[in-house]
Design a protein around this motif. Structure first.
Motif, PDB file in Angstrom:
ATOM      1  N   SER A  45      -2.739 -15.935 -14.184  1.00 55.79           N
ATOM      2  CA  SER A  45      -2.323 -14.911 -15.134  1.00 55.79           C
ATOM      3  C   SER A  45      -1.942 -15.589 -16.442  1.00 55.79           C
ATOM      4  CB  SER A  45      -1.124 -14.131 -14.585  1.00 55.79           C
ATOM      5  OG  SER A  45       0.073 -14.892 -14.700  1.00 55.79           O
ATOM      6  N   GLY A  46      -1.511 -14.794 -17.399  1.00 56.30           N
ATOM      7  CA  GLY A  46      -1.067 -15.359 -18.665  1.00 56.30           C
ATOM      8  C   GLY A  46       0.325 -15.937 -18.606  1.00 56.30           C
ATOM      9  N   CYS A  47       1.024 -15.778 -17.479  1.00 54.67           N
ATOM     10  CA  CYS A  47       2.344 -16.390 -17.273  1.00 54.67           C
ATOM     11  C   CYS A  47       2.130 -17.768 -16.664  1.00 54.67           C
ATOM     12  CB  CYS A  47       3.197 -15.540 -16.332  1.00 54.67           C
ATOM     13  SG  CYS A  47       3.762 -13.983 -17.031  1.00 54.67           S
ATOM     14  N   ALA A  48       2.543 -18.802 -17.375  1.00 55.62           N
ATOM     15  CA  ALA A  48       2.298 -20.178 -16.919  1.00 55.62           C
ATOM     16  C   ALA A  48       2.814 -20.383 -15.502  1.00 55.62           C
ATOM     17  CB  ALA A  48       2.964 -21.162 -17.866  1.00 55.62           C
ATOM     18  N   GLY A  49       1.922 -20.864 -14.635  1.00 59.86           N
ATOM     19  CA  GLY A  49       2.302 -21.171 -13.261  1.00 59.86           C
ATOM     20  C   GLY A  49       2.211 -20.015 -12.294  1.00 59.86           C
ATOM     21  N   TRP A  50       1.910 -18.825 -12.782  1.00 65.58           N
ATOM     22  CA  TRP A  50       1.824 -17.648 -11.919  1.00 65.58           C
ATOM     23  C   TRP A  50       0.386 -17.165 -11.801  1.00 65.58           C
ATOM     24  CZ3 TRP A  50       6.334 -13.724 -13.222  1.00 65.58           C
ATOM     25  CH2 TRP A  50       7.533 -14.223 -12.660  1.00 65.58           C
ATOM     26  N   LEU A  51      -0.012 -16.841 -10.587  1.00 63.64           N
ATOM     27  CA  LEU A  51      -1.266 -16.148 -10.352  1.00 63.64           C
ATOM     28  C   LEU A  51      -1.068 -14.664 -10.625  1.00 63.64           C
ATOM     29  CD1 LEU A  51      -2.263 -17.814  -6.949  1.00 63.64           C
ATOM     30  CD2 LEU A  51      -2.986 -18.492  -9.260  1.00 63.64           C
ATOM     31  N   VAL A  52      -2.162 -13.930 -10.642  1.00 68.28           N
ATOM     32  CA  VAL A  52      -2.075 -12.480 -10.845  1.00 68.28           C
ATOM     33  C   VAL A  52      -1.177 -11.851  -9.785  1.00 68.28           C
ATOM     34  CG1 VAL A  52      -3.405 -10.329 -10.691  1.00 68.28           C
ATOM     35  CG2 VAL A  52      -4.239 -12.210 -12.107  1.00 68.28           C
ATOM     36  N   ARG A  53      -1.294 -12.296  -8.536  1.00 69.14           N
ATOM     37  CA  ARG A  53      -0.478 -11.705  -7.473  1.00 69.14           C
ATOM     38  C   ARG A  53       1.015 -11.949  -7.718  1.00 69.14           C
ATOM     39  NH1 ARG A  53      -2.056 -15.802  -2.489  1.00 69.14           N
ATOM     40  NH2 ARG A  53      -0.743 -17.552  -3.140  1.00 69.14           N
ATOM     41  N   ASP A  54       1.353 -13.112  -8.287  1.00 72.66           N
ATOM     42  CA  ASP A  54       2.753 -13.408  -8.593  1.00 72.66           C
ATOM     43  C   ASP A  54       3.263 -12.474  -9.687  1.00 72.66           C
ATOM     44  OD1 ASP A  54       2.477 -15.572  -6.816  1.00 72.66           O
ATOM     45  OD2 ASP A  54       1.847 -16.905  -8.440  1.00 72.66           O
ATOM     46  N   LEU A  55       2.437 -12.258 -10.694  1.00 67.62           N
ATOM     47  CA  LEU A  55       2.813 -11.353 -11.780  1.00 67.62           C
ATOM     48  C   LEU A  55       3.030  -9.944 -11.247  1.00 67.62           C
ATOM     49  CD1 LEU A  55       3.189 -10.576 -14.751  1.00 67.62           C
ATOM     50  CD2 LEU A  55       0.695 -10.389 -14.922  1.00 67.62           C
ATOM     51  N   VAL A  56       2.146  -9.469 -10.372  1.00 66.31           N
ATOM     52  CA  VAL A  56       2.289  -8.122  -9.821  1.00 66.31           C
ATOM     53  C   VAL A  56       3.569  -8.030  -8.997  1.00 66.31           C
ATOM     54  CG1 VAL A  56       1.258  -6.409  -8.264  1.00 66.31           C
ATOM     55  CG2 VAL A  56      -0.189  -7.676  -9.862  1.00 66.31           C
ATOM     56  N   CYS A  57       3.887  -9.076  -8.260  1.00 66.06           N
ATOM     57  CA  CYS A  57       5.138  -9.090  -7.495  1.00 66.06           C
ATOM     58  C   CYS A  57       6.339  -9.010  -8.444  1.00 66.06           C
ATOM     59  CB  CYS A  57       5.213 -10.351  -6.638  1.00 66.06           C
ATOM     60  SG  CYS A  57       6.645 -10.415  -5.555  1.00 66.06           S
ATOM     61  N   HIS A  58       6.270  -9.716  -9.550  1.00 65.42           N
ATOM     62  CA  HIS A  58       7.332  -9.658 -10.562  1.00 65.42           C
ATOM     63  C   HIS A  58       7.486  -8.229 -11.094  1.00 65.42           C
ATOM     64  CE1 HIS A  58       9.719 -10.630 -14.114  1.00 65.42           C
ATOM     65  NE2 HIS A  58       8.805 -10.050 -14.861  1.00 65.42           N
ATOM     66  N   LEU A  59       6.382  -7.522 -11.243  1.00 61.83           N
ATOM     67  CA  LEU A  59       6.440  -6.142 -11.742  1.00 61.83           C
ATOM     68  C   LEU A  59       7.158  -5.226 -10.752  1.00 61.83           C
ATOM     69  CD1 LEU A  59       2.871  -5.757 -13.293  1.00 61.83           C
ATOM     70  CD2 LEU A  59       5.025  -6.189 -14.486  1.00 61.83           C
ATOM     71  N   VAL A  60       7.028  -5.507  -9.467  1.00 65.19           N
ATOM     72  CA  VAL A  60       7.777  -4.742  -8.461  1.00 65.19           C
ATOM     73  C   VAL A  60       9.279  -4.916  -8.708  1.00 65.19           C
ATOM     74  CG1 VAL A  60       8.331  -4.537  -6.008  1.00 65.19           C
ATOM     75  CG2 VAL A  60       5.949  -4.869  -6.714  1.00 65.19           C
ATOM     76  N   ILE A  61       9.693  -6.161  -8.947  1.00 65.22           N
ATOM     77  CA  ILE A  61      11.109  -6.434  -9.228  1.00 65.22           C
ATOM     78  C   ILE A  61      11.542  -5.735 -10.506  1.00 65.22           C
ATOM     79  CG2 ILE A  61      12.831  -8.236  -9.614  1.00 65.22           C
ATOM     80  CD1 ILE A  61      11.606  -8.288  -6.818  1.00 65.22           C
ATOM     81  N   ASP A  62      10.694  -5.787 -11.528  1.00 74.20           N
ATOM     82  CA  ASP A  62      10.997  -5.109 -12.799  1.00 74.20           C
ATOM     83  C   ASP A  62      11.198  -3.610 -12.587  1.00 74.20           C
ATOM     84  OD1 ASP A  62      11.188  -7.132 -14.635  1.00 74.20           O
ATOM     85  OD2 ASP A  62       9.189  -6.877 -15.477  1.00 74.20           O
ATOM     86  N   ALA A  63      10.323  -3.000 -11.803  1.00 75.06           N
ATOM     87  CA  ALA A  63      10.426  -1.559 -11.550  1.00 75.06           C
ATOM     88  C   ALA A  63      11.735  -1.239 -10.831  1.00 75.06           C
ATOM     89  CB  ALA A  63       9.231  -1.083 -10.719  1.00 75.06           C
ATOM     90  N   GLN A  64      12.112  -2.083  -9.896  1.00 77.31           N
ATOM     91  CA  GLN A  64      13.395  -1.895  -9.209  1.00 77.31           C
ATOM     92  C   GLN A  64      14.553  -2.002 -10.197  1.00 77.31           C
ATOM     93  OE1 GLN A  64      13.153  -4.964  -6.224  1.00 77.31           O
ATOM     94  NE2 GLN A  64      12.105  -3.648  -4.756  1.00 77.31           N
ATOM     95  N   ASP A  65      14.466  -2.943 -11.128  1.00 73.76           N
ATOM     96  CA  ASP A  65      15.523  -3.105 -12.130  1.00 73.76           C
ATOM     97  C   ASP A  65      15.657  -1.854 -12.989  1.00 73.76           C
ATOM     98  OD1 ASP A  65      16.138  -5.642 -11.262  1.00 73.76           O
ATOM     99  OD2 ASP A  65      14.998  -6.676 -12.832  1.00 73.76           O
ATOM    100  N   VAL A  66      14.537  -1.251 -13.355  1.00 74.28           N
ATOM    101  CA  VAL A  66      14.578  -0.024 -14.155  1.00 74.28           C
ATOM    102  C   VAL A  66      15.287   1.083 -13.380  1.00 74.28           C
ATOM    103  CG1 VAL A  66      13.160   1.813 -15.165  1.00 74.28           C
ATOM    104  CG2 VAL A  66      12.557  -0.579 -15.564  1.00 74.28           C
ATOM    105  N   LEU A  67      14.922   1.241 -12.120  1.00 73.77           N
ATOM    106  CA  LEU A  67      15.559   2.270 -11.295  1.00 73.77           C
ATOM    107  C   LEU A  67      17.060   2.039 -11.169  1.00 73.77           C
ATOM    108  CD1 LEU A  67      12.898   2.648  -8.466  1.00 73.77           C
ATOM    109  CD2 LEU A  67      13.661   4.469  -9.995  1.00 73.77           C
TER     110      LEU A  67
END
Length: 218
Positions: A27-49
């Motif tokens: 992905s465009g995040c250094a050291g992260w694959l696309v799957r890692d980025l998508v997992c991060h988005l799950v955490i982000d969504a939880q933070d919003v909630l």
């Protein structure tokens, strides 16, 4: 509020349209694959909630721009949560499970954002913001991560033009200086946050702003 919904919906759609085999692409995040980025988005969504149901009874201490902690040092991956993300992403096993979880939690976060009172005060990370400012702050998060998602997927859909423009405007507020008009919104975001090194010509065009870049947002 509209920019939050548009940027988030576009990002969720882009993830849903990502082929399973592309989850192992960088992905465009250094050291992260696309799957890692998508997992991060799950955490982000939880933070919003969590944030939208964490009311604050004091005056705001931050707005959409000052919500972000800005450093000149790129993430190293040593932060415990950053280090956890790749292990957590790998634990999902199949991309469809990650997609399902993000769609489930992400759809809930989107609904919560649409129902939120923009003037309500919420608390997160020892800051108090209006819900409107908090959601506005996340437009740059969603837009940058959309660009991260498609960084090595040339056929993928790009972020909406209006949310790219909104994210650029917010980054300029954070930087305290506008980017040259010769920079596209995408280039301003990528160069401004260290996702791409500026060319010599771009550096010259940036002038004094070049000495403040890149800005790493956390």
């Amino acid at each position: 509020m509209d920019h939050f919904s548009r940027s988030w919906t576009a990002l969720l759609t882009a993830v849903a349209d990502t082929r399973d085999e592309d989850f192992d692409q960088p992905s465009g995040c250094a050291g992260w694959l696309v799957r890692d980025l998508v997992c991060h988005l799950v955490i982000d969504a939880q933070d919003v909630l969590i944030t939208l149901v964490t009311p604050a009874g004091t005056e705001p201490t931050a707005d959409a721009a000052t919500y972000w902690e800005v450093t000149g040092t790129p993430p190293t991956g040593d932060d415990p949560l950053d280090a956890l993300i790749p292990r957590l992403a790998a634990a999902y096993g199949e991309p469809r499970l990650l997609k399902f979880h993000l769609d489930d939690v992400g759809s809930a976060a989107g609904r919560a954002a649409r129902l939120a009172d923009p003037a309500a005060r919420v608390s997160t990370q020892d800051k108090v913001l209006t819900a409107g400012d908090y959601l506005s702050a996340y437009v740059i998060e969603w837009t940058l991560h959309h660009l991260d998602l498609i960084a090595h997927l040339p056929s993928a859909e790009e972020p909406p033009a209006e949310t790219l423009a909104a994210a650029r405007t917010l980054l300029e507020k954070i930087a305290g200086h506008p980017f040259p008009a010769t920079f596209s919104d995408t280039d301003a975001l990528l160069v401004g946050t260290g996702r791409r090194t500026p060319t010599d010509e771009e550096t010259a065009g940036l002038g004094k702003l070049a000495t403040r870049l890149p800005l790493f947002l956390g």
